[in-house]
Design an enzyme around this catalytic site. Structure first.
Site, PDB file in Angstrom:
ATOM      1  CE  LYS A 139      -3.982   1.864   2.678  1.00 33.96           C
ATOM      2  NZ  LYS A 139      -4.899   1.317   3.735  1.00 33.96           N
ATOM      3  CB  SER A 150      -7.448   3.974   2.781  1.00 36.29           C
ATOM      4  OG  SER A 150      -6.868   3.136   3.615  1.00 36.29           O
ATOM      5  CB  SER A 170      -8.636   1.078   5.662  1.00 35.63           C
ATOM      6  OG  SER A 170      -9.098   2.485   5.631  1.00 35.63           O
TER       7      SER A 170
END
Length: 488
Positions: free
Chosen positions: A100, A175, A199
């Site tokens: 990420k 996210s 997330s």
């Protein structure tokens, strides 16, 4: 690191004759096993995933940065190691994964979706990335995020929008949206994610994959580019794997949890317990105060409950202890910390959506002074005690991930009333994060063409208990995959 867990549900040695034809369709446990057996080379594995990325990523935009030269060198070194010293191969040897954009990878910018951070190059790997490399993983790309990794919708001014492979008008989640899409569609075998309000679990839900939020402190969280982490991040934020199966999630978890003394919050907690495989009592929560659980999600919850019951689990309906108060505590702590800098940083961006989303979140949260912030921390302890009592009676809680079906883009950009309703619908994600509990999202098939899933929650550091129960549901459900996605 703990020894390899060999539960009956963990398939690590599937025959090559039973594997799908394309390597990129293989699960991570199969790639690792076939690489160790020298049935396929790390270079061949990487080439297959690069071809898959080239085929569909221009449309989906899940992976937004690649260093292919570095990945090829890593694969060549991995193959050389297998020839010279195969006993040194790690548990993820040759397995392609994504990381990420909000954690540090040495020599790459940790942009976190913010143009202001485009030149914030990490001097060294974060803890979790170092652990993944030590386990032999090949980091093949960085997955997209919303700015600051602070929306349930993945798009930003630097890289644009990440599309959901099931339907382009529905959020890809956030996210960790890029991570979930890259796994769901076969652009990587595993993905790294983070979770402070859902997330990991929400993107897994809307893309139809498995997402494991670990207990805060389980995975070391040091990042060289981050100068300070407020209490909310220390106590509520967690990292974990996103995968296409519970077995793959376990493999990723094992690689992530190695010690790193740079992280003061890492906990040397054992991973395995004697009763990890036991069928236990399960609290089924299909009604959530303050919101309405959609009929499709209720159906999925009962289907998951029936699968667990068939395996010997005892299912009883229950009520979540003060879930609205848990959300209020999350807002009082996290949004107070957001007001210390994130809001002004969002206001400085040329991105009206992140400004609107962050302000909407802030407007829904109580404004507290230092005393109110301190009292929220104290109240969190009281609420956690009540959930401890629930988990003492029911070692697993089965509840929604979100009380709504996957949302259309921009569902967080409407009125304050609409934002409050969205937060209430996401309360099973927020409340469990507020209390620092681990949770796993498990896919339950499609409803009207949209993924549906359920969440399992357990006590701190009982991730294997969650993975065992998830595998029971997984064996019952099965049959859902975005691997057939084709661009255009």
């Amino acid at each position: 690191m703990s020894t390899m867990y060999n539960g009956p549900w963990l398939q690590t040695e599937r025959s090559s004759s039973t594997l799908p034809g394309e390597i990129w369709r293989w699960e991570a446990v199969d790639i690792a096993a076939q690489v160790r057996a020298r049935s396929v080379s790390c270079v061949e594995v990487l080439k297959a995933f690069h071809e898959r990325i080239d085929s569909i990523n221009p449309r989906l935009n899940a992976i937004v940065h690649e260093d292919r030269e570095r990945a090829i060198k890593t694969a060549n070194r991995a193959d050389a190691l297998l020839r010279s010293a195969p006993h040194q191969a790690g548990i993820l040897h040759g397995v392609p994964l994504t990381v990420k954009l909000n954690v540090d990878v040495a020599g790459e910018a940790t942009t976190n979706g913010n143009p202001a951070y485009a030149e914030r190059v990490a001097p060294e790997d974060s803890s979790v990335v170092a652990n993944l490399r030590s386990a032999g993983a090949n980091i093949i790309g960085r997955s997209n995020v919303p700015p600051f990794s602070f929306r349930w919708f993945t798009e930003n001014p630097l890289y644009g929008r990440t599309l959901n492979p099931w339907r382009a008008d529905i959020t890809s989640g956030g996210s960790s949206g890029g991570a979930a899409v890259s796994v769901a569609t076969g652009m990587c075998a595993l993905a790294h994610g983070t979770d402070i309000a859902g997330s990991i679990r929400y993107p897994a839900y809307v893309n139809g994959v498995v997402g494991l939020r670990t207990t805060p402190g389980r995975v070391p969280a040091y990042h060289p580019t981050v100068s300070q982490r407020f209490f909310g991040l220390q106590s509520m934020s967690a990292q974990g794997p996103i995968a296409r199966s519970a077995a793959d999630a376990l493999l990723g978890l094992r690689a992530m949890i190695a010690a790193d003394t740079r992280d003061a919050t890492w906990v040397d907690a054992r991973l395995e317990h004697p009763d990890d495989l036991s069928a236990v009592k399960v609290a089924l929560i299909d009604e959530v105060p303050g919101t309405t659980v959609s009929p499709e999600i209720k159906t999925a919850l009962w289907e998951a409950a029936n699968a667990l019951a068939a395996a010997g689990y005892i299912i009883e309906r229950a009520h979540p202890p003060e879930i609205e108060q848990c959300v209020d505590v999350w807002q009082s702590i996290v949004m107070t910390e957001v007001r210390l800098g994130m809001i002004s940083a969002a206001d400085s961006m040329e991105d009206p959506d992140i400004k609107r989303s962050v302000h909407n979140m802030a407007d829904c949260a109580p404004i507290v002074d230092l005393g109110g912030y301190a009292r929220a921390i104290a109240r969190r302890d009281d609420l956690r005690r009540k959930w401890n009592e629930l988990l003492g009676r029911y070692p697993i809680v089965l509840l929604p991930i979100s009380c709504r079906l996957p949302q259309p883009w921009g569902a967080d950009l409407g009125t304050i009333e609409e934002m409050r309703a969205l937060i209430a619908a996401q309360s099973p994600l927020i409340a469990t994060a507020a209390l620092g509990l681990p949770g796993i999202g498990v896919p339950m098939g499609l409803s009207g063409g949209l993924p549906v899933g359920v969440q399992l929650v357990a006590d701190s550091f009982r991730e294997l208990r969650l993975l065992t129960a998830a595998s029971v549901i997984e064996r019952h459900k099965g049959g859902m995959s975005a691997l057939d996605y084709r661009a255009g």
